[in-house]
Scaffold this active site. Structure first.
Site, PDB file in Angstrom:
ATOM      1  N   ARG A 142     -13.773   2.525  -9.636  1.00 46.38           N
ATOM      2  CA  ARG A 142     -14.235   2.423  -8.241  1.00 46.38           C
ATOM      3  C   ARG A 142     -15.573   3.142  -8.155  1.00 46.38           C
ATOM      4  O   ARG A 142     -15.679   4.327  -8.468  1.00 46.38           O
ATOM      5  CB  ARG A 142     -13.227   3.048  -7.271  1.00 46.38           C
ATOM      6  CG  ARG A 142     -13.819   3.211  -5.867  1.00 46.38           C
ATOM      7  CD  ARG A 142     -12.808   3.588  -4.825  1.00 46.38           C
ATOM      8  NE  ARG A 142     -11.965   2.458  -4.496  1.00 46.38           N
ATOM      9  CZ  ARG A 142     -11.226   2.380  -3.387  1.00 46.38           C
ATOM     10  NH1 ARG A 142     -11.236   3.362  -2.502  1.00 46.38           N
ATOM     11  NH2 ARG A 142     -10.469   1.330  -3.166  1.00 46.38           N
ATOM     12  N   CYS A 200      -7.459  -4.044   5.376  1.00 46.74           N
ATOM     13  CA  CYS A 200      -7.161  -3.439   4.069  1.00 46.74           C
ATOM     14  C   CYS A 200      -6.807  -1.967   4.180  1.00 46.74           C
ATOM     15  O   CYS A 200      -6.244  -1.404   3.255  1.00 46.74           O
ATOM     16  CB  CYS A 200      -8.337  -3.644   3.118  1.00 46.74           C
ATOM     17  SG  CYS A 200      -9.851  -2.785   3.637  1.00 46.74           S
ATOM     18  N   ASP A 249     -12.229  -5.116   9.052  1.00 45.40           N
ATOM     19  CA  ASP A 249     -12.320  -3.919   8.209  1.00 45.40           C
ATOM     20  C   ASP A 249     -13.170  -2.901   8.957  1.00 45.40           C
ATOM     21  O   ASP A 249     -13.807  -3.211   9.980  1.00 45.40           O
ATOM     22  CB  ASP A 249     -12.950  -4.306   6.851  1.00 45.40           C
ATOM     23  CG  ASP A 249     -12.913  -3.173   5.823  1.00 45.40           C
ATOM     24  OD1 ASP A 249     -12.214  -2.167   6.054  1.00 45.40           O
ATOM     25  OD2 ASP A 249     -13.600  -3.292   4.787  1.00 45.40           O
ATOM     26  N   GLN A 255      -7.917  -6.065  -3.647  1.00 49.09           N
ATOM     27  CA  GLN A 255      -7.394  -6.075  -2.270  1.00 49.09           C
ATOM     28  C   GLN A 255      -7.044  -7.491  -1.826  1.00 49.09           C
ATOM     29  O   GLN A 255      -5.991  -7.728  -1.220  1.00 49.09           O
ATOM     30  CB  GLN A 255      -8.451  -5.491  -1.325  1.00 49.09           C
ATOM     31  CG  GLN A 255      -8.043  -5.506   0.133  1.00 49.09           C
ATOM     32  CD  GLN A 255      -6.897  -4.546   0.424  1.00 49.09           C
ATOM     33  OE1 GLN A 255      -6.966  -3.383   0.039  1.00 49.09           O
ATOM     34  NE2 GLN A 255      -5.864  -5.016   1.099  1.00 49.09           N
ATOM     35  N   ARG A 308      -0.477  -4.102  -2.678  1.00 46.35           N
ATOM     36  CA  ARG A 308      -1.458  -3.652  -3.680  1.00 46.35           C
ATOM     37  C   ARG A 308      -0.730  -3.308  -4.975  1.00 46.35           C
ATOM     38  O   ARG A 308      -1.199  -3.615  -6.070  1.00 46.35           O
ATOM     39  CB  ARG A 308      -2.231  -2.426  -3.170  1.00 46.35           C
ATOM     40  CG  ARG A 308      -3.141  -2.671  -1.973  1.00 46.35           C
ATOM     41  CD  ARG A 308      -4.287  -3.603  -2.295  1.00 46.35           C
ATOM     42  NE  ARG A 308      -5.046  -3.164  -3.454  1.00 46.35           N
ATOM     43  CZ  ARG A 308      -6.003  -2.228  -3.451  1.00 46.35           C
ATOM     44  NH1 ARG A 308      -6.348  -1.648  -2.314  1.00 46.35           N
ATOM     45  NH2 ARG A 308      -6.644  -1.880  -4.558  1.00 46.35           N
ATOM     46  N   HIS A 311     -14.209  -6.321  -3.481  1.00 46.43           N
ATOM     47  CA  HIS A 311     -12.924  -5.610  -3.606  1.00 46.43           C
ATOM     48  C   HIS A 311     -11.844  -6.648  -3.945  1.00 46.43           C
ATOM     49  O   HIS A 311     -10.944  -6.907  -3.152  1.00 46.43           O
ATOM     50  CB  HIS A 311     -12.617  -4.893  -2.292  1.00 46.43           C
ATOM     51  CG  HIS A 311     -11.541  -3.848  -2.384  1.00 46.43           C
ATOM     52  ND1 HIS A 311     -10.958  -3.452  -3.581  1.00 46.43           N
ATOM     53  CD2 HIS A 311     -10.930  -3.104  -1.415  1.00 46.43           C
ATOM     54  CE1 HIS A 311     -10.051  -2.514  -3.336  1.00 46.43           C
ATOM     55  NE2 HIS A 311     -10.013  -2.289  -2.033  1.00 46.43           N
TER      56      HIS A 311
HETATM   57  N1   CP Z   1      -7.624  -0.602   0.778  1.00 48.51           N
HETATM   58  C1   CP Z   1      -8.028   0.301  -0.128  1.00 48.51           C
HETATM   59  O1   CP Z   1      -8.632  -0.017  -1.182  1.00 48.51           O
HETATM   60  O2   CP Z   1      -7.679   1.568   0.185  1.00 48.51           O
HETATM   61  P1   CP Z   1      -8.113   2.902  -0.576  1.00 48.51           P
HETATM   62  O3   CP Z   1      -9.577   3.129  -0.308  1.00 48.51           O
HETATM   63  O4   CP Z   1      -7.240   3.977   0.013  1.00 48.51           O
HETATM   64  O5   CP Z   1      -7.876   2.724  -2.056  1.00 48.51           O
HETATM   65  N1  NVA Z   2     -15.052  -1.717   3.222  1.00 49.73           N
HETATM   66  C1  NVA Z   2     -14.330  -0.494   2.950  1.00 49.73           C
HETATM   67  C2  NVA Z   2     -13.044  -0.788   2.238  1.00 49.73           C
HETATM   68  C3  NVA Z   2     -12.209   0.419   1.920  1.00 49.73           C
HETATM   69  C4  NVA Z   2     -10.984   0.075   1.150  1.00 49.73           C
HETATM   70  C5  NVA Z   2     -15.211   0.447   2.153  1.00 49.73           C
HETATM   71  O1  NVA Z   2     -15.881   0.003   1.220  1.00 49.73           O
HETATM   72  O2  NVA Z   2     -15.227   1.653   2.473  1.00 49.73           O
END
Ligand code: CP
Ligand code: NVA
Length: 308
Positions: free
Chosen positions: A104, A261, A222, A134, A289, A131
């Protein structure tokens, strides 16, 4: 592992039948969480987080362990990567220790670089650009509640962010109709839309939230400020008209689902009445997930199926 590693970087890189196979494995694992096969026995997966995470962190760790494997969880800050070691050398070193790497990071280029130099599968655990893990969980969730997603209409309201981009790629891979309503300034990149349309996807982009949700079977949004974003205040001003309220949900199909998400900001991108209301499946998405990750890991690590 011989041959090219099975990286899971974006839905656009992987064909529909392969993605469908991952969801089928996920469903098998979900149907027998404690008793399914353990094809990751003797395998170790590195989970690298340069950004915060609750769901991705916990669901990946549990998915690997429940498939019989082990994990090493690392934060970018505590690695030499955080003080200048190259991504290429990090990829080469980790490939000598572990059987797959999940990353990540804000920087999609870093993920691509890691995948170029790793000799083990690399999995995208979120970048500023996409992502995909997700959306695998989200497609699984939609289909559990409403049957095949193919041919259905899904509406995205708000920021044309990383999650929106993976939804666009999913529309091509899973053959659903996607209507996005975003402020012009925060629209998803043209090349992503062009790619999806060239693949035959029905993806429409506009600025009218009510037109986007009309008769949709699912409304998705989101956060207004993603981890990679700054300028929170101007985003709030731009995005306020795209808030998902009960009035918005009333324009969707009578049995429309609401998805997010998470993490969510009640009163910003969605009202509490919607996210905590009867249409919401956000905690099913979060649970899925775990199951979807199993499908991805089983494919990436090339083991047998989940069935036996
Ligand atoms: N939805 C998601 O990826 O959540 P986190 O940022 O908690 O991993
Ligand atoms: N769009 C959000 C998703 C978090 C899971 C971000 O990137 O922070």
């Amino acid at each position: 592992m011989s041959g090219r590693p099975r990286h899971f970087l974006d839905l656009s890189d992987i064909d529909s039948a392969t993605l469908r196979g991952m969801l089928e494995s996920a469903a098998v694992c979900k149907s027998d969480r404690r008793g399914h096969a353990k094809p990751l026995t003797d395998k170790t997966v590195a989970l690298i987080f340069e950004k915060p995470s609750t769901r991705t962190r916990v669901s990946f760790e549990l998915a690997v362990r429940e498939l019989g494997g082990d994990v090493v969880v690392l934060s970018g800050r505590e690695m030499q990567l955080g003080r200048g070691e190259t991504v290429a050398d990090t990829a080469r070193v980790l490939s000598r220790y572990v059987d797959a790497i999940m990353l990540r990071t804000d920087q999609p280029e870093k993920l691509q670089e890691l995948a170029r130099h790793a000799t083990v599968p690399v999995i995208n655990g979120l970048t500023a650009a996409s992502h995909p893990c997700q959306i695998m969980a989200d497609v699984l969730t939609f289909e559990e509640h409403r049957g095949p997603i193919s041919g259905q209409t899904i509406a995205w309201l708000g920021d044309g962010n990383n999650v929106a981009r993976s939804w666009i790629e999913a529309a091509a891979r899973f053959r659903f109709h996607l209507r996005l309503a975003t402020p012009n300034e925060l629209a998803p990149p043209r090349r992503v839309l062009d790619w999806a349309r060239a693949e035959g996807a029905r993806v429409e982009l506009g600025e009218d939230p009510l037109a986007a949700v009309r008769d949709a079977r699912c409304v998705v949004t989101d956060t207004w400020v993603s981890m990679a974003d700054d300028a929170g205040e101007s985003r709030h001003n731009l995005l306020a008209p795209f808030r998902v309220t009960e009035a918005v949900m009333a324009q969707a199909a009578p049995d429309a689902l609401f998805m997010h998400c998470l993490p969510a900001h009640r009163g910003e991108e969605v009202t509490a009445a919607v996210i905590d209301g009867p249409y919401s499946v956000v905690f099913d998405e979060a649970e899925n997930r775990l199951h979807a990750q199993k499908g991805i890991l089983i494919w990436a690590l090339g083991g047998g199926g989940a069935g036996g």
